[in-house]
Every structure is written in C-alpha cells, then in structure tokens.
Scaffold this active site. Structure first.
Site, short mmCIF file in Angstrom:
data_model
loop_
_atom_site.label_atom_id
_atom_site.label_comp_id
_atom_site.label_asym_id
_atom_site.label_seq_id
_atom_site.Cartn_x
_atom_site.Cartn_y
_atom_site.Cartn_z
N SER A 15 0.81 -1.15 0.08
CA SER A 15 -0.11 0.16 -0.03
C SER A 15 0.95 1.24 0.10
O SER A 15 0.57 2.29 -0.74
CB SER A 15 -1.13 0.07 1.22
OG SER A 15 -0.16 0.16 2.45
N ASP A 22 6.95 2.63 6.11
CA ASP A 22 6.72 2.09 4.75
C ASP A 22 6.91 2.84 3.53
O ASP A 22 7.71 2.93 2.89
CB ASP A 22 5.45 1.07 4.74
CG ASP A 22 5.53 -0.09 5.51
OD1 ASP A 22 6.52 -0.03 6.37
OD2 ASP A 22 4.39 -0.85 5.33
#
Length: 397
Positions: A147, A205
């Site tokens: 994502s 991330d």
C-alpha cells in the site's frame, strides 16, 4: 495538458531486524525490496481522469468538473500536514459508491486515490486529463509495503502532474530521481495516502518507498542509513494468514508476565539491529562472500529471539529448516505468526542451490521470489527501459 507517457515506480519493504521490539522503543531496520509497484501516466481524454488497478479489479473514470466540485465540497485545503478527516472520507465514499466500513483493497485504493488527487490539486491546481494504470510485483496483505509503494507512486505522479515537483527525466535517459526536497514532499503526501488506507501508520513503509536503501526507525524517528549495500535474498511467503494486532498483544502479555526474562531478549534484538546497521554501513556496495557470515549469524540469533517472543510459527520453522538444508540462513520478517521470511543469498551461492531451495519451499506450499534488498526508492522511468513483463502487466487495463 500532459503530453508524455512515463512510468513511476516505488519499492516494497521488509524488516531486516527489530520486529516487535520496535513497538517498545527499540531500533528496527527496514530495507527497500526490489519488488516494485509501477504507475503508468498517459495522456487521456480531455476533461476526464481515469485510474485502472487491474490487480485489485479497479477501473474508474471521473469528469474533471465533478472532481472539482467534490474538492470544494470536502474543503480539501491542500495542506500535507493535515490528516484526512472522517467527514472528508465519508464524502469520498459516497461519491465513489463505497460502503461505510469497506476495507477491501479495491475500496481503500480508490479512496486513497481520490483523497490524494483532490488534496494535492487543491494546493497546486487541477490534475490534467490522464489515464493512470498501476500494477505491482508485491502481494497485498503480506506485510511487504504494497500500500505504501502505491501511495508513493501516486504522490509522485500527482505532484508531477500538478507542477509541484519537476519531471526530472531528460530526453534519452532511461531513469531519473527527484531532488531531496522533492522526495520530502512526495513522502509527506504518501503518508497521507497511507493514513487513508491504514488509519495510523508509522510512516516507515512510505519512507522506505520514497528514499529506498535502508532506514533506522526508533521511537517515531526515521533515519536513512548512510550507505547500504545491495544484498541478494530469497523472499518466501508462507501464505499463512496472521493478525498483527493479536501477535503484538501476545508479546506485550509475555513481557508483563516474565519481565526479567523477556526484557533482556528485547535488549538483545535491539543490539542486533544496531550491530547490523554498523556492519551494513561498513560494507562495500557489492559485498563479497566474506562479508556475509556475521549477517547470517544475526539472522540465526534473531530468529531464535522471535520464537522466544512467541511470534514464530510451524510454517516459519519449516522455512528455516528447508533453507538450512541448503546451507542458507533465514528469519521471519514482519509480524510473524506466518507471513513472510527472508533468506540471505551470498554471492558464492550456486544457482543450482538457489533453485533447489526454491523448489523445496514451493513443495511446502509457499511462494518464493529471488530478489534484492537495498533497492532504490521512487524512480521515474521512460517506458522503453522497462521489462517486457512489466509493460505487459501495465497493458492489462
């Protein structure tokens, strides 16, 4: 008007060391994985903005005036420091026909796209008429930053389309990257996209997807490593589902129950992360076989520690046993309890040994990729520089 056809890519991520200990203030090392998400920009029909995500079954198209009206309705002010509000997300769900509480990848990907598109255009001007197609080499839901790679690609593409950052790819070049200042802006908007998808992400991330290489994370502070070698690995997905929330709660319960036993384990994991950082920063860009034994020992010790914390799983034990039979060293990566593991592949590992290990792991029902860590962050490509496989995937729209 946008007149070029270009592709933006961003890497996934794996945690090298520091899983679970990082929740308690210890150091974690996150590294960029050379499995990437690709976003193709192509001039579109005048007055229309289209997005296609064939991997999750999304194909949507909107009129620019409708998006402009929606932007005013949700009062998107283009401030990248502001989190998306509940009211804004509810209005976007209504506009896109997404049910309240829907958490499937297609719904969240559409919601993130709309939010980022409207918020960025509120500050920098309308997004021109383009067709956007996204494909990924990363599996979803495996803890590999899929994502975030999507959000980083979107942020870079939308900011470039609106003129907030440059288009650094010159004629005749195959790839290009943005300036440090532009990467910082990309990262801040990618974090907003991650908030839409995950609610309260750490920011690790999207930072890995933006800068690549390796990052040190501790107590909310993210620091890129000074120098990172490129290391070959085997990435294995056991396909065993797990709940990160339940695993984290289990670790906390064990620490409360046996603090004198568990706290030294966490301190040791912290020491491994810090020692590994020192080793990585001292290694050459393309290390030879003699640089690997200490990294392999770190893997072995940390895997035992993670089992002591209670986040191992029979599938991960099997993964380690299989690779050990081929003289390779592995550990889990991420939450544990199943999920993924990583195996170091020193330069002197024979192709036959790697292939044999992959076959044995696949025979266990696992999925394997031979790839690298320490990959570059978000990158702009000319289409002719991409592999036939990536071009084919982008054409499936």
């Amino acid at each position: 008007m946008w007149t070029r056809e270009l592709v933006v890519s961003a890497p996934g991520k794996v945690i090298l060391h520091g899983e679970h200990a990082v929740v308690l203030g210890k150091v974690a090392l996150a590294v960029a994985l050379d499995l990437r998400t690709f976003l193709r920009l192509r001039p579109g029909a005048e007055g229309r903005l289209s997005v296609s995500l064939p991997g999750v079954g999304v194909r949507r198209s909107w009129d620019t005036p409708d998006l402009r009206a929606l932007r005013e309705r949700i009062a998107a002010d283009g401030d990248e420091s502001k989190s998306p509000s509940v009211e804004q997300l509810d209005a976007l769900r209504e506009f896109a026909g997404i049910a309240a509480g829907a958490s499937a990848p297609d719904s969240l990907a559409t919601l993130a796209f709309l939010y980022m598109c409207l918020a960025i255009s509120a500050k920098y001007g309308d997004v021109p008429s383009v067709d956007i197609v996204v494909c990924s080499e990363l599996p979803t839901g495996a803890g590999l930053g899929s994502s975030a790679a999507y959000a980083v690609c979107l942020a870079a593409a939308l900011l470039m389309l609106c003129g907030a950052i440059s288009c650094p790819l010159q004629e005749g070049e195959s790839t290009a990257r943005w300036t440090e200042e532009e990467l910082t802006l990309i990262n801040s908007w990618a974090f907003r996209g991650e908030q839409v998808i995950h609610g309260n992400p750490s920011g690790v991330d999207n930072a890995v997807g933006t800068w690549g290489g390796a990052l040190r994370y501790q107590a909310g502070k993210i620091t890129p490593l000074k120098r990172v070698p490129t290391l070959r690995i085997l990435l294995t997905n056991t396909k065993v589902p797990r709940s990160t929330k339940i695993l984290v709660a289990g670790v906390k319960e064990k620490i409360l129950k046996f603090p004198a036993i568990m706290n030294p384990v966490l301190d040791s994991i912290d020491a491994i992360s810090q020692e590994c950082q020192s080793v990585l920063e001292a290694m050459p860009a393309n290390p030879s076989a003699e640089h690997y034994p200490v990294l392999e020992e770190f893997f072995d010790i940390n895997q035992h520690h993670l089992n002591v914390l209670g986040v191992g799983h029979p599938s991960l034990d099997r993964l380690c046993q299989v690779t050990a039979s081929h003289s390779l060293h592995s550990k889990l990566t991420g939450a544990g309890g199943g999920g993924c593991g990583i195996t170091l592949l020193p330069p002197d590992t024979s192709p036959l040994a790697v292939e044999a290990a992959k076959q044995d792991l696949c025979a266990c029902g696992f999925e394997c990729w031979e790839t690298k860590i320490g990959a570059p962050g978000v990158t702009l490509h000319c289409c002719s520089s991409l592999s036939a496989q990536v071009l084919h995937a982008l054409a499936q729209s």
